[in-house]
Design an enzyme around this catalytic site. Structure first.
Site, mmCIF file in Angstrom:
data_model
loop_
_atom_site.group_PDB
_atom_site.id
_atom_site.type_symbol
_atom_site.label_atom_id
_atom_site.label_comp_id
_atom_site.label_asym_id
_atom_site.label_seq_id
_atom_site.Cartn_x
_atom_site.Cartn_y
_atom_site.Cartn_z
ATOM 1 N N THR A 111 -53.427 -31.838 -3.146
ATOM 2 C CA THR A 111 -52.997 -32.999 -3.916
ATOM 3 C C THR A 111 -54.168 -33.926 -4.179
ATOM 4 O OG1 THR A 111 -52.422 -34.326 -1.981
ATOM 5 C CG2 THR A 111 -50.728 -32.873 -2.848
ATOM 6 N N SER A 114 -53.405 -37.190 -9.095
ATOM 7 C CA SER A 114 -52.352 -36.907 -10.079
ATOM 8 C C SER A 114 -51.881 -35.469 -9.967
ATOM 9 C CB SER A 114 -52.873 -37.158 -11.502
ATOM 10 O OG SER A 114 -54.031 -36.392 -11.737
ATOM 11 N N CYS A 115 -51.385 -35.103 -8.799
ATOM 12 C CA CYS A 115 -50.893 -33.747 -8.642
ATOM 13 C C CYS A 115 -49.478 -33.656 -9.184
ATOM 14 C CB CYS A 115 -50.918 -33.320 -7.184
ATOM 15 S SG CYS A 115 -49.642 -34.087 -6.174
ATOM 16 N N GLY A 116 -48.933 -32.471 -9.143
ATOM 17 C CA GLY A 116 -47.568 -32.291 -9.609
ATOM 18 C C GLY A 116 -47.503 -31.393 -10.821
ATOM 19 N N GLU A 221 -47.027 -39.044 -11.222
ATOM 20 C CA GLU A 221 -46.703 -38.787 -9.826
ATOM 21 C C GLU A 221 -46.123 -40.029 -9.142
ATOM 22 O OE1 GLU A 221 -48.760 -37.009 -5.775
ATOM 23 O OE2 GLU A 221 -49.990 -37.996 -7.293
#
Length: 282
Positions: A111, A114-116, A221
Site C-alpha cells: 500500500t 493511493s492504493c486500491g 482511498e
C-alpha cells in the site's frame, strides 16, 4: 514500538552561516499486516498505534465491522532470521465464524498513498461491501463556519508535526465540532486507518455522526475509508481526486476540498452544509 521520531545529523545553512546539528525526523518503517496468519499487505508507516492501523485497514477492506469480529492482534515474534521481534509484523485474528469477504484479499498489496482498485469497479465494490451505508437519521447538518475552523484546530493538535514538519494528520470531529481523536503518520491513509481502528476497538462504529478532516489531498482511498466506516463528511485542506468525487456522489458522502480559512469547495453532498442565504448567490 513507539519509534515515532529519529535523530540525524544535518548540515544547516542559514543566511550564509554553515553549521552541523542534529535534526529530528519522523520515523518511517514497513508494517506487514497478516490476516489469520497469512500475509496480506505491507504499508510504510510511522510506528505507533500499529494494532489500530491494522484493524482500520481491515475495516476499509470489508473484513471487520464490529469489535466482536476481532479476536486479537499480536506482533509476530521471530520476524527476522535471527528470531528477534522487529515489531514491524502484526497478525490479525478474526473471531471464529467471521466470513472473510471475497474482495481482492489475495492481492498481497504493497500500500502507498493511493492504493486500491481503479475506475467503475472500485466504486461498485465500495458501495456493495460497506456494512455502514451513509444515512442521515436524523440528518447531519454542518455549519460552513464550523468547517472553516477545523484546520487550525487540527494543526494545533499535531504534536509530532511541530517537531518534524513531516507528518500528515487525520482527525475526527463531532458534528458540533468537538475533537474526538487525532492521529499522525507519514501516510494520511494510515492516519485514517488508525482513527477507524481505534473506533472499532472501542465499539464505536459506525462513525455516522462525525466529520473526518485530513491534511493534504483527498484521494479515492481516503473517501473509500470514510464510506466503509460510515463517516458522512470528509474534508481535506487540499484537492480531491476525480475518482474520490465520483465515489462521494455514488455513496452520498459529503466531500469538501481546499478547506482553507473561510474558503472551501464542496464537491458532493452539499445538502449537509448549512449555508447562509447570501452565500448561495452567484
Amino acid at each position: 514500538m513507539g519509534r515515532v521520531t529519529e535523530r540525524r545529523k544535518v548540515l544547516r545553512i542559514r543566511d550564509g552561516a554553515v553549521s552541523t546539528r542534529p535534526d529530528t525526523l519522523v520515523a518511517e518503517e514497513p508494517l506487514e499486516i497478516r490476516l489469520n496468519g497469512k500475509p496480506l499487505a505491507i504499508t510504510m508507516r510511522t510506528p505507533g498505534d500499529d494494532f489500530a492501523l491494522a484493524a482500520g485497514f481491515l475495516v476499509s477492506e470489508g473484513v471487520l465491522a464490529t469489535g466482536s469480529d476481532l479476536q486479537n492482534i499480536v506482533y509476530c515474534a521471530g520476524a527476522t532470521v535471527d528470531g528477534s521481534n522487529t515489531y514491524n509484523v502484526v497478525d490479525v485474528r478474526t473471531t471464529p465464524g467471521v466470513v472473510i469477504p471475497d474482495i481482492t484479499l489475495e492481492r498481497n498489496v504493497y500500500t502507498t498513498s493511493s492504493c486500491g482498485l481503479c475506475g467503475k469497479a472500485s466504486l461498485d465494490a465500495v458501495r456493495t461491501t460497506t456494512r455502514w451505508p451513509i444515512s442521515d437519521t436524523p440528518p447531519v447538518r454542518v455549519e460552513a463556519d464550523l468547517l472553516a475552523s477545523l484546520p487550525d484546530r487540527l494543526r494545533a493538535a499535531q504534536r509530532v508535526f511541530d517537531r518534524t514538519g513531516g507528518l500528515h494528520a487525520a482527525a475526527l470531529f463531532s458534528e458540533d465540532g468537538e475533537l474526538l481523536d487525532i492521529r499522525e503518520d507519514v501516510g494520511r491513509h494510515n492516519a485514517v486507518d488508525k482513527l477507524v481502528g481505534r473506533a472499532l476497538q472501542n465499539d464505536g462504529l459506525p462513525l455516522s455522526r462525525t466529520i473526518l478532516l485530513v491534511s493534504g489531498r483527498a484521494s479515492f482511498e481516503l473517501a473509500q475509508k470514510a464510506v466503509m466506516a460510515g463517516i458522512p463528511v470528509l474534508a481535506a485542506v487540499s484537492a480531491p481526486s476525480s475518482l474520490a468525487v465520483d465515489l462521494a456522489v455514488e455513496t452520498g458522502l459529503t466531500l469538501v476540498g481546499f478547506l482553507r480559512g473561510a474558503s472551501m469547495n464542496v464537491y458532493a453532498g452539499q445538502d449537509r452544509i448549512a449555508l447562509r442565504a447570501a452565500a448561495t448567490q452567484g
